[in-house]
Design an enzyme around this catalytic site. Structure first.
Site, PDB file in Angstrom:
ATOM      1  N   ASP A 140       3.507  29.166  75.824  1.00  0.00           N
ATOM      2  CA  ASP A 140       3.251  27.593  75.855  1.00  0.00           C
ATOM      3  C   ASP A 140       3.892  27.036  74.754  1.00  0.00           C
ATOM      4  O   ASP A 140       4.691  25.940  74.852  1.00  0.00           O
ATOM      5  CB  ASP A 140       1.867  27.289  75.737  1.00  0.00           C
ATOM      6  CG  ASP A 140       0.945  27.745  76.990  1.00  0.00           C
ATOM      7  OD1 ASP A 140       0.478  26.890  77.897  1.00  0.00           O
ATOM      8  OD2 ASP A 140       0.646  28.740  76.838  1.00  0.00           O
ATOM      9  N   GLU A 173       1.607  18.478  76.508  1.00  0.00           N
ATOM     10  CA  GLU A 173       0.203  19.200  76.406  1.00  0.00           C
ATOM     11  C   GLU A 173      -0.098  19.792  75.186  1.00  0.00           C
ATOM     12  O   GLU A 173      -1.386  19.648  74.824  1.00  0.00           O
ATOM     13  CB  GLU A 173       0.005  20.334  77.517  1.00  0.00           C
ATOM     14  CG  GLU A 173      -1.429  20.807  77.620  1.00  0.00           C
ATOM     15  CD  GLU A 173      -1.744  21.694  78.648  1.00  0.00           C
ATOM     16  OE1 GLU A 173      -3.119  21.943  79.014  1.00  0.00           O
ATOM     17  OE2 GLU A 173      -0.820  21.875  79.629  1.00  0.00           O
ATOM     18  N   ASP A 228       4.620  19.621  80.862  1.00  0.00           N
ATOM     19  CA  ASP A 228       3.490  20.693  80.869  1.00  0.00           C
ATOM     20  C   ASP A 228       4.326  21.992  80.386  1.00  0.00           C
ATOM     21  O   ASP A 228       4.981  22.305  81.438  1.00  0.00           O
ATOM     22  CB  ASP A 228       2.762  20.767  81.948  1.00  0.00           C
ATOM     23  CG  ASP A 228       1.483  21.569  81.669  1.00  0.00           C
ATOM     24  OD1 ASP A 228       1.316  22.610  80.847  1.00  0.00           O
ATOM     25  OD2 ASP A 228       0.418  21.425  82.363  1.00  0.00           O
ATOM     26  N   ILE A 241       3.560  25.341  79.988  1.00  0.00           N
ATOM     27  CA  ILE A 241       3.199  25.972  81.134  1.00  0.00           C
ATOM     28  C   ILE A 241       1.858  25.567  81.802  1.00  0.00           C
ATOM     29  O   ILE A 241       0.817  25.589  81.340  1.00  0.00           O
ATOM     30  CB  ILE A 241       2.777  27.757  80.613  1.00  0.00           C
ATOM     31  CG1 ILE A 241       4.034  28.225  80.084  1.00  0.00           C
ATOM     32  CG2 ILE A 241       2.221  28.459  81.551  1.00  0.00           C
ATOM     33  CD1 ILE A 241       3.621  29.475  79.656  1.00  0.00           C
ATOM     34  N   ASP A 242       2.330  25.012  83.082  1.00  0.00           N
ATOM     35  CA  ASP A 242       1.261  24.535  84.001  1.00  0.00           C
ATOM     36  C   ASP A 242       0.825  25.849  84.719  1.00  0.00           C
ATOM     37  O   ASP A 242       1.591  26.368  85.473  1.00  0.00           O
ATOM     38  CB  ASP A 242       1.941  23.455  84.880  1.00  0.00           C
ATOM     39  CG  ASP A 242       0.645  22.933  85.602  1.00  0.00           C
ATOM     40  OD1 ASP A 242      -0.422  22.711  85.367  1.00  0.00           O
ATOM     41  OD2 ASP A 242       1.070  22.613  87.024  1.00  0.00           O
ATOM     42  N   THR A 299      -1.370  28.289  82.934  1.00  0.00           N
ATOM     43  CA  THR A 299      -1.486  29.332  81.878  1.00  0.00           C
ATOM     44  C   THR A 299      -2.260  30.522  82.508  1.00  0.00           C
ATOM     45  O   THR A 299      -1.951  31.497  82.176  1.00  0.00           O
ATOM     46  CB  THR A 299      -2.206  28.801  80.551  1.00  0.00           C
ATOM     47  OG1 THR A 299      -1.144  27.592  80.087  1.00  0.00           O
ATOM     48  CG2 THR A 299      -2.273  29.811  79.472  1.00  0.00           C
ATOM     49  N   ASP A 335       0.107  17.207  84.375  1.00  0.00           N
ATOM     50  CA  ASP A 335      -0.386  18.088  85.366  1.00  0.00           C
ATOM     51  C   ASP A 335       0.166  17.503  86.740  1.00  0.00           C
ATOM     52  O   ASP A 335      -0.041  18.228  87.764  1.00  0.00           O
ATOM     53  CB  ASP A 335      -1.782  18.271  85.568  1.00  0.00           C
ATOM     54  CG  ASP A 335      -2.179  18.895  84.458  1.00  0.00           C
ATOM     55  OD1 ASP A 335      -1.733  20.033  84.280  1.00  0.00           O
ATOM     56  OD2 ASP A 335      -3.619  18.749  83.898  1.00  0.00           O
TER      57      ASP A 335
END
Length: 328
Positions: A48, A71, A125, A127-128, A130, A270
């Site tokens: 991330d 994020e 994001d 890493i959308d 995770t 998101d």
């Protein structure tokens, strides 16, 4: 890529998420995620942070006046007991940005701490999904440009997403408002193919997808909605905005994200990139009341509740089914 009003923005966005995907893939291959827990108990990993650093660097260098709403922030990495995690983040970033220093990496991550609305801003994001990443399943790197609260450019990398037509794994979905949506292999982002949502017009024939995590979407409510529509097939459950990609390329017709608790507010990172991909592929994205998503209020979709994304043709039927199922 053909000339576009946003040619430079799209080029930079594509390069950024492709580079971020390289970091994420390498970390996932090591199965050493160096997972931390945030205040809301959701996980965050080295990937991330590394992904956010690389993307924010690219955007800030190309468009220094553009704020970024992302994020993550670097607060956890700056704690004395997280030195080893920070060192790992710097090491991973250096794989795509040689000679990156600790202070540079922390600064790039914190390029994304804006939470306020602006006439022109990016949202990310890194890493959308995770939890999907941690399970070696679906996740996405989702980057979008907002102008006056409207999504104009989207780059959505899905490193673990496959297709029934090919053995290739890892796809990039891009869209520019008014110019269509495209898919390309992550291995060759210039090899673009235009995508479109499916032509399904009968509710009972539709396929729908939803979050793996029941905390992200009300699965029992979704079953009631499926019943209203006459759908008998089990939903496809996958993490991240990969669901938007699946609907955008016509492999499902409906994506539902239904509130699991009163007062929950969705975050723009998101949904921004994925929503434009579906819309430019011919679909429709609204909240559960049929209202357009309002990206003009900073980090939160504070004027919306839940998400309904469809192939377009079924949207009215789905919103009606959501209302009926909610009232019963």
């Amino acid at each position: 890529m053909a000339d576009s009003q946003y040619t430079e923005e799209l080029h930079v966005a594509v390069h950024a998420v492709v580079e971020a995907s390289k970091i994420c893939r390498h970390i996932q291959s090591t199965e050493d995620f160096a997972e931390l827990s945030k205040n809301d108990r959701s996980p965050v990993t080295v990937a991330d942070f590394g992904s956010q650093a690389v993307v924010c660097k690219a955007i800030s260098e190309a468009f220094p006046d553009d704020p970024m709403i992302a994020e993550e922030d670097s607060a956890a990495l700056r704690l004395p007991d997280q030195v080893s995690v920070l060192n790992r983040v710097v090491k991973e970033v250096a794989k795509v940005v040689p000679d990156a220093t600790e202070q540079q990496v922390l600064g790039w991550i914190d390029q994304g701490i804006s939470r306020d609305p602006a006439p022109r801003t990016w949202t990310l994001d890194p890493i959308d999904g995770t939890k999907g990443f941690l399970r070696n399943e679906q996740y996405a790197i989702a980057l979008a440009l907002l102008i006056d609260g409207q999504v104009k450019v989207a780059a959505l990398a899905c490193p673990n997403l496959g297709t029934i037509e090919s053995d290739e794994i890892g796809y990039l979905f891009t869209a520019v408002r008014g110019e269509g949506a495209y898919v390309s292999p992550l291995s060759d982002p210039t090899d673009r193919t235009r995508i479109s949502t499916s032509g399904c017009i009968i509710g009972r024939d539709a396929r729908f997808c939803e979050s793996v995590e029941s905390g992200h979407s009300d699965h029992s409510w979704a079953l009631d909605i499926a019943s209203e529509l006459g759908i008998t097939r089990e939903p496809v459950r996958l993490d991240s905005q990969a669901k938007y990609a699946v609907v955008g390329r016509g492999e499902a017709e409906i994506y539902l994200r239904l509130p699991t608790k009163p007062g929950y507010v969705e975050k723009i990172w998101d949904h921004a990139a994925g929503s434009l991909v579906i819309e430019e592929a011919g679909g429709t994205v609204t909240d559960i009341h049929g209202h357009p998503l309002d990206f003009s209020r900073g980090a939160l979709l504070s004027e919306n509740q839940g998400i309904i994304a469809t192939n377009g043709a079924l949207h009215l039927a789905v919103t009606d089914a959501v209302k009926k199922a909610n009232s019963e």
